[in-house]
Write an enzyme that holds these catalytic residues in place. Sequence first.
Site, short mmCIF file in Angstrom:
data_model
loop_
_atom_site.label_atom_id
_atom_site.label_comp_id
_atom_site.label_asym_id
_atom_site.label_seq_id
_atom_site.Cartn_x
_atom_site.Cartn_y
_atom_site.Cartn_z
N ASP A 13 0.90 -1.18 -0.03
CA ASP A 13 -0.05 0.06 -0.07
C ASP A 13 0.81 1.34 -0.01
O ASP A 13 1.94 1.27 0.74
CB ASP A 13 -0.86 -0.06 1.24
CG ASP A 13 -2.07 0.88 1.03
OD1 ASP A 13 -2.35 1.34 -0.05
OD2 ASP A 13 -2.72 1.18 2.11
N HIS A 30 2.27 3.58 -9.04
CA HIS A 30 2.17 2.18 -9.38
C HIS A 30 3.46 1.72 -10.08
O HIS A 30 3.80 0.62 -9.89
CB HIS A 30 1.05 1.92 -10.21
CG HIS A 30 -0.19 2.12 -9.35
ND1 HIS A 30 -0.38 1.79 -8.10
CD2 HIS A 30 -1.60 3.05 -9.64
CE1 HIS A 30 -1.66 2.06 -7.67
NE2 HIS A 30 -2.21 2.97 -8.56
N LEU A 125 11.96 -20.08 -5.26
CA LEU A 125 10.82 -19.27 -4.53
C LEU A 125 9.33 -19.41 -5.37
O LEU A 125 9.52 -19.42 -6.84
CB LEU A 125 11.06 -17.81 -4.28
CG LEU A 125 9.94 -17.05 -3.83
CD1 LEU A 125 10.00 -17.16 -2.30
CD2 LEU A 125 10.14 -15.31 -4.29
#
Length: 226
Positions: A13, A30, A125
């Site tokens: 956020d 963004h 991962l």
Amino acid sequence: MSNQPRHIAIIMDGNGRWAEAQGKNRSAGHEKGSETVRTITTYCAAHPEITHLTLYAFSTENWKRPKLEVEFLMKLLEKYLKKELPTYLDNNIRFHPIGDLSVFSPSLHQTIESVREETEGCTGLVQNLALNYGGRDEILRAVHTLQTSNESITIESLTAHLDCEIDVDLLIRTGGDHRISNFLLWQSAYAELFFTDTLWPEFTSDELGQIISQFKKIERRFGGVN
Ligand code: FPP
């Protein structure tokens, strides 16, 4: 023995506020935030004790944002996945989208599927990218699948039908707010929660490392006693 966070989940956020503070529009936040996605993902890939990283990129509620912002996020996502395919492969990272992908444009859908397939053989991962994801929606979809298949409803059978079956160890939210926002509701039952005021575009591997060090000192009891 210290805890190792095997599954880290992050609510990313603060992109909009970061951009506004720079006198830029929200899209710039963004864009910058997508660079942080790459930094944090490669950091986690370089630490083999971390097996899963789940990132909240677009929620089932984010469609309420202005049309132009939603369109920008969709384009950014497609651009990111195409550009970062070598990053996934070079770092042995498996891309695993979670959420209801049926709503995306055919082109974005195809890009998501192709990166998923191309990285299927990666054994390091797992990066779960939450796209049109909501915790309630995920649980509802799992319940519907169980009903249709007539399976008995148990914690194990429901978990097996979720988009993400792995419990979260460490849940981080950047950007100063203290809420879960419909993210990984089932999987975070015993997660340790960390909130930082740092805005996502400014979140660094160093700060993640510090949070992990704090996490390692926590005594986790899972409702029992030590
Ligand atoms: C929250 O910031 C962020 C989002 C809703 C989207 C997350 C998107 C990214 C991190 C970049 C794109 C991701 C990829 C994988 C390419 P906000 O806009 O709510 O910030 P604010 O609270 O300051 O307004």
